[in-house]
Design a protein around this motif. Structure first.
Motif, PDB file in Angstrom:
ATOM      1  N   ALA A 290     108.834  37.004  52.019  1.00 43.23           N
ATOM      2  CA  ALA A 290     109.139  36.743  50.607  1.00 43.23           C
ATOM      3  C   ALA A 290     110.324  35.790  50.465  1.00 43.23           C
ATOM      4  CB  ALA A 290     109.432  38.064  49.900  1.00 43.23           C
ATOM      5  N   ILE A 291     111.353  35.972  51.304  1.00 37.02           N
ATOM      6  CA  ILE A 291     112.505  35.065  51.254  1.00 37.02           C
ATOM      7  C   ILE A 291     112.090  33.650  51.641  1.00 37.02           C
ATOM      8  CG2 ILE A 291     114.745  34.573  52.299  1.00 37.02           C
ATOM      9  CD1 ILE A 291     115.081  37.624  52.641  1.00 37.02           C
ATOM     10  N   THR A 292     111.260  33.541  52.649  1.00 33.64           N
ATOM     11  CA  THR A 292     110.772  32.218  53.066  1.00 33.64           C
ATOM     12  C   THR A 292     109.951  31.559  51.956  1.00 33.64           C
ATOM     13  OG1 THR A 292     110.705  32.971  55.360  1.00 33.64           O
ATOM     14  CG2 THR A 292     109.437  30.999  54.824  1.00 33.64           C
ATOM     15  N   MET A 293     109.123  32.355  51.284  1.00 36.39           N
ATOM     16  CA  MET A 293     108.348  31.816  50.167  1.00 36.39           C
ATOM     17  C   MET A 293     109.265  31.295  49.068  1.00 36.39           C
ATOM     18  SD  MET A 293     105.521  31.029  48.755  1.00 36.39           S
ATOM     19  CE  MET A 293     104.361  31.800  49.888  1.00 36.39           C
ATOM     20  N   GLY A 294     110.355  32.030  48.803  1.00 39.53           N
ATOM     21  CA  GLY A 294     111.312  31.562  47.805  1.00 39.53           C
ATOM     22  C   GLY A 294     111.960  30.261  48.199  1.00 39.53           C
ATOM     23  N   MET A 295     112.312  30.122  49.474  1.00 36.38           N
ATOM     24  CA  MET A 295     112.910  28.875  49.940  1.00 36.38           C
ATOM     25  C   MET A 295     111.916  27.720  49.865  1.00 36.38           C
ATOM     26  SD  MET A 295     115.998  29.647  50.613  1.00 36.38           S
ATOM     27  CE  MET A 295     116.463  28.113  51.405  1.00 36.38           C
ATOM     28  N   VAL A 296     110.651  27.976  50.158  1.00 31.39           N
ATOM     29  CA  VAL A 296     109.623  26.944  50.048  1.00 31.39           C
ATOM     30  C   VAL A 296     109.487  26.479  48.594  1.00 31.39           C
ATOM     31  CG1 VAL A 296     107.153  26.470  50.264  1.00 31.39           C
ATOM     32  CG2 VAL A 296     108.368  27.658  52.102  1.00 31.39           C
ATOM     33  N   LEU A 297     109.495  27.448  47.660  1.00 32.95           N
ATOM     34  CA  LEU A 297     109.393  27.091  46.236  1.00 32.95           C
ATOM     35  C   LEU A 297     110.598  26.285  45.781  1.00 32.95           C
ATOM     36  CD1 LEU A 297     107.920  30.377  44.713  1.00 32.95           C
ATOM     37  CD2 LEU A 297     106.732  28.230  45.196  1.00 32.95           C
ATOM     38  N   LEU A 298     111.800  26.651  46.242  1.00 25.45           N
ATOM     39  CA  LEU A 298     112.990  25.883  45.884  1.00 25.45           C
ATOM     40  C   LEU A 298     112.901  24.459  46.421  1.00 25.45           C
ATOM     41  CD1 LEU A 298     115.849  28.499  46.484  1.00 25.45           C
ATOM     42  CD2 LEU A 298     115.077  27.578  44.294  1.00 25.45           C
ATOM     43  N   ASN A 299     112.410  24.313  47.632  1.00 24.79           N
ATOM     44  CA  ASN A 299     112.261  22.976  48.207  1.00 24.79           C
ATOM     45  C   ASN A 299     111.195  22.180  47.449  1.00 24.79           C
ATOM     46  OD1 ASN A 299     112.648  21.054  50.619  1.00 24.79           O
ATOM     47  ND2 ASN A 299     110.435  21.414  50.615  1.00 24.79           N
ATOM     48  N   GLU A 300     110.121  22.873  47.047  1.00 29.58           N
ATOM     49  CA  GLU A 300     109.072  22.196  46.284  1.00 29.58           C
ATOM     50  C   GLU A 300     109.601  21.733  44.934  1.00 29.58           C
ATOM     51  OE1 GLU A 300     105.242  20.676  45.596  1.00 29.58           O
ATOM     52  OE2 GLU A 300     106.189  21.430  47.431  1.00 29.58           O
ATOM     53  N   ALA A 301     110.395  22.568  44.289  1.00 29.53           N
ATOM     54  CA  ALA A 301     110.944  22.188  42.977  1.00 29.53           C
ATOM     55  C   ALA A 301     111.907  21.012  43.094  1.00 29.53           C
ATOM     56  CB  ALA A 301     111.651  23.395  42.357  1.00 29.53           C
ATOM     57  N   ALA A 302     112.600  20.917  44.205  1.00 25.76           N
ATOM     58  CA  ALA A 302     113.588  19.848  44.358  1.00 25.76           C
ATOM     59  C   ALA A 302     112.967  18.529  44.782  1.00 25.76           C
ATOM     60  CB  ALA A 302     114.651  20.273  45.380  1.00 25.76           C
ATOM     61  N   THR A 303     111.868  18.572  45.505  1.00 25.57           N
ATOM     62  CA  THR A 303     111.308  17.337  46.068  1.00 25.57           C
ATOM     63  C   THR A 303     110.095  16.808  45.319  1.00 25.57           C
ATOM     64  OG1 THR A 303     109.962  18.659  47.611  1.00 25.57           O
ATOM     65  CG2 THR A 303     112.136  17.921  48.375  1.00 25.57           C
ATOM     66  N   SER A 304     109.436  17.654  44.527  1.00 28.33           N
ATOM     67  CA  SER A 304     108.245  17.174  43.823  1.00 28.33           C
ATOM     68  C   SER A 304     108.644  16.274  42.647  1.00 28.33           C
ATOM     69  CB  SER A 304     107.427  18.366  43.316  1.00 28.33           C
ATOM     70  OG  SER A 304     108.163  19.118  42.378  1.00 28.33           O
ATOM     71  N   LYS A 305     107.676  15.511  42.191  1.00 29.79           N
ATOM     72  CA  LYS A 305     107.921  14.579  41.090  1.00 29.79           C
ATOM     73  C   LYS A 305     107.038  14.883  39.897  1.00 29.79           C
ATOM     74  CE  LYS A 305     109.234  10.846  44.249  1.00 29.79           C
ATOM     75  NZ  LYS A 305     108.972   9.445  44.684  1.00 29.79           N
ATOM     76  N   GLY A 306     106.706  16.162  39.728  1.00 29.89           N
ATOM     77  CA  GLY A 306     105.844  16.555  38.628  1.00 29.89           C
ATOM     78  C   GLY A 306     106.616  16.786  37.346  1.00 29.89           C
ATOM     79  N   ASP A 307     106.014  17.596  36.467  1.00 32.98           N
ATOM     80  CA  ASP A 307     106.614  17.906  35.180  1.00 32.98           C
ATOM     81  C   ASP A 307     107.928  18.663  35.382  1.00 32.98           C
ATOM     82  OD1 ASP A 307     106.403  18.119  32.196  1.00 32.98           O
ATOM     83  OD2 ASP A 307     106.437  20.266  32.732  1.00 32.98           O
TER      84      ASP A 307
END
Length: 348
Positions: A290-307
């Motif tokens: 679960a902690i790893t999933m949270g870190m993946v989501l944080l990285n996705e939010a920081a690097t993606s260029k979506g909405d």
């Protein structure tokens, strides 16, 4: 001279010898009777010991572990004479007790006892027995025992010491660990022979067949082999399994959980930093995932260029996962390492 010497000779003839004092005959008779009684008592003890050893050897010839009730426990373990060591497993195997740990420990105990029974070093100096709670409640009460399973060593002479009780919570109940403990207490070395287990071989064969079949079906399109995400998931699964203590479980063989026989409360987290339950490693695995999933989501939010709004939601979800589950992980750490001062959210 002859007339005067006659009365003297008569007086001397009437005297008792000095080496036979008055009252010596009753004393000698009493001493003789005492020696006969002591010899008879010693002979009786030897006969009783021989009968006990013969009975134990007969039981061992039928089963490597023989069950005992209160009467047998007091006769063969508590009452002298005894020139043999006895390993006793106190357990609760009846279905209504719902002690899964007892069944798992019994399997390891059976492997150990069979290894001793069928070894070339087998002799009448060491025996294995079992006392079930429903068959020897009085024994549990006599020893003030409130948990099961428990392994104890009863030496040939004297009372059991603290080290004669196996530390199951810290070491686990694997047959190899029990054999090492017995060697420390009795100088009897048992080489553990496990029955062949083909489950690992079958599982490996199935895995190889599955992978081989998949590669054969996709033989014209093997681009998925170069999929970084797939290999990353496989690597994470291996990391989660290793960091959660699965290898420790495989080596030590701890119980899945612990159930208090008095109140029925089940503990999934071991209270000591030197041991763990199988369920505890599963909990740690889920928390790390679960902690790893949270870190993946944080990285996705920081690097993606979506909405931006969507990225903000992903960031909040990832942050919530990290904070919540890492705090939970810290609370488990604090419960095992008493005195650890740091925490995030208090779950205690």
């Amino acid at each position: 001279m002859g007339a005067r010497g006659a009365p003297s000779r008569r007086r001397q003839a009437g005297r008792r010898p000095r080496y036979l004092p008055t009252g010596s005959f009753p004393f000698l008779l009493l001493l003789l009777l005492l020696c006969i009684q002591l010899g008879g008592g010693q002979k009786k003890k030897e006969n009783l010991l021989a009968e006990k050893v013969e009975q134990l050897m007969e039981w061992s010839s039928r089963r490597s572990i023989f069950r005992m009730n209160g009467d047998k426990f007091r006769k063969f373990i508590k009452a002298p004479p005894r020139n043999y060591s006895m390993i006793v497993m106190f357990t609760a195997l009846q279905p209504q007790r719902q002690c899964s740990v007892c069944r798992q420990a019994n399997e390891e105990y059976q492997i150990l006892a069979n290894s001793w029974r069928y070894s070339s070093a087998f002799c009448n100096k060491l025996f294995f027995s079992m006392v079930d709670y429903d068959e020897g409640t009085d024994v549990f009460q006599q020893l003030n025992m409130n948990s099961a399973p428990t392994f104890m060593h009863f030496p040939p002479k004297g009372r059991p010491k603290r080290a004669d009780t196996f530390d199951l919570q810290r070491i686990g109940f694997a047959a190899e660990q029990l054999a090492k403990w017995i060697a420390d207490r009795t100088d009897v070395h048992i080489r553990v022979f496990r029955p062949p287990n083909y489950s690992g071989t079958i599982a490996l064969a199935l895995l190889v067949s599955l992978v081989g079949g998949l590669l054969y079906l996709r033989r014209n399109n093997l681009e998925f082999i170069y999929n970084k995400t797939g290999w990353a998931m496989v690597s994470l699964c291996i990391v989660f399994a290793m960091t959660s203590g699965q290898m420790w479980n495989h080596i030590r063989g701890p119980p899945y959980a612990h159930k208090n026989p008095h109140n029925g409360q089940v503990s999934y987290i071991h209270g000591s930093s030197q041991a763990q339950f199988v369920a505890e490693s599963h909990i740690i695995l889920v928390l790390n995932a679960a902690i790893t999933m949270g870190m993946v989501l944080l990285n996705e939010a920081a690097t993606s260029k979506g909405d931006v709004g969507k990225r903000r939601i992903i960031c909040l979800v990832g942050l919530g996962l990290v904070v919540f589950f890492f705090s939970f992980l810290l609370s488990i750490f604090r419960s095992k390492y008493h005195g650890y001062p740091y925490s995030d959210l208090d779950f205690e």
